[in-house]
Design a protein around this motif. Structure first.
Motif: not given
Length: 270
Positions: A9-11, A48-49, A217-218
């Motif tokens: 799980e990548v946050r 995506f960050a 977010e995307d």
């Protein structure tokens, strides 16, 4: 050889939590008998960050890779440390060979069970379509293939799956196990299933894709980390939730398939 793919799980904006989940997965995989553990693409900051790339960048001897090297040695497992954002200037200052004297790279590092660095692979194909990856990162130049646990092991990263010539170049160097850390998103699930299977079939080699799990977010990551054998058959796989995907892989299986169906011998030059 027992291979474990750590579908973490990548946050976003949770580097400490992402690190802790990675270390926990390595420990659990080792306790389950894994010989080689692989982590996803940019698992520590989140692919995506993009705004976190610069502040999360480190050299090849920075704290993230140093801690993972220690974990490999501590648990006695070889480790593909997924990929991290590498600060090329910092690595150059440490005496490392880099493709540019400054900038960032999407860099995967492979350690053996003694914590020795075996290979550094910087992602070759940067995602287009006006992605920030192309603007922020420098592509790699080298295609290392190394001996590990009876295999000739290579690494590619995510979007590289769309470029079969890269995998054929690795096969020409003897690669029979290709590890593919990724951050593959929805909705391209069928591409994620098809491309690595095709790369395995074409090159009569194991292809192991290790993806992340989680939402940004995307984008939402599809997970589905999978080990394909040299026939392109699925050996082990997961859904889109966090998981450890484990499989027994055998270099003799590659030799057997290539002997039974020697398609690589029939290639013609163009």
């Amino acid at each position: 050889m027992r291979l474990a793919l750590a579908q973490l799980e990548v946050r976003e904006a949770d580097r400490n939590g992402n690190r802790d989940r990675a270390l926990d997965a390595i420990e659990r995989a080792a306790a389950d008998g894994a010989d080689l553990v692989a982590l996803p693409e940019l698992w520590n900051v989140g692919y995506f960050a993009f705004e976190a790339y610069e502040r999360g960048a480190e050299s090849l001897v920075g704290p993230t890779l140093t801690r993972l090297r220690e974990a490999a040695r501590e648990h006695g497992v070889a480790l593909l440390a997924g990929s991290v954002v590498e600060d090329l200037a910092a690595s150059a200052a440490d005496g490392e060979a880099v493709p540019a004297e400054e900038g960032l790279a999407n860099t995967a590092v492979l350690f053996d069970a003694d914590g020795e660095r075996l290979a550094v692979y910087r992602k070759h194909h940067l995602f287009g379509y006006e992605s920030a990856e192309t603007r922020l990162l420098t592509p790699g130049e080298r295609l290392p293939v190394v001996d590990l646990l009876g295999f000739r092991v290579a690494v590619t990263t995510c979007y590289d799956l769309r470029f079969p010539e890269q995998f054929r170049a690795l096969a020409d160097e003897g690669a029979d196990l290709v590890l593919v850390p990724s951050a593959w998103p929805y909705p391209r699930v069928e591409h994620w299933r098809t491309l690595p299977r095709a790369r395995a079939i074409e090159n009569l080699a194991y292809v192991a894709t290790v993806n992340g799990s989680g939402s940004f977010e995307d984008a939402d990551l599809v997970g589905r980390s999978t080990v394909y054998d040299p026939w392109g058959t699925t050996v082990a796989s997961a859904g889109d939730e966090p998981a450890l995907v484990t499989a027994a892989v055998d270099p003799e299986r590659v030799a057997s398939v290539r002997g039974e169906f020697p398609a690589l011998d029939d290639r013609r030059e163009y």
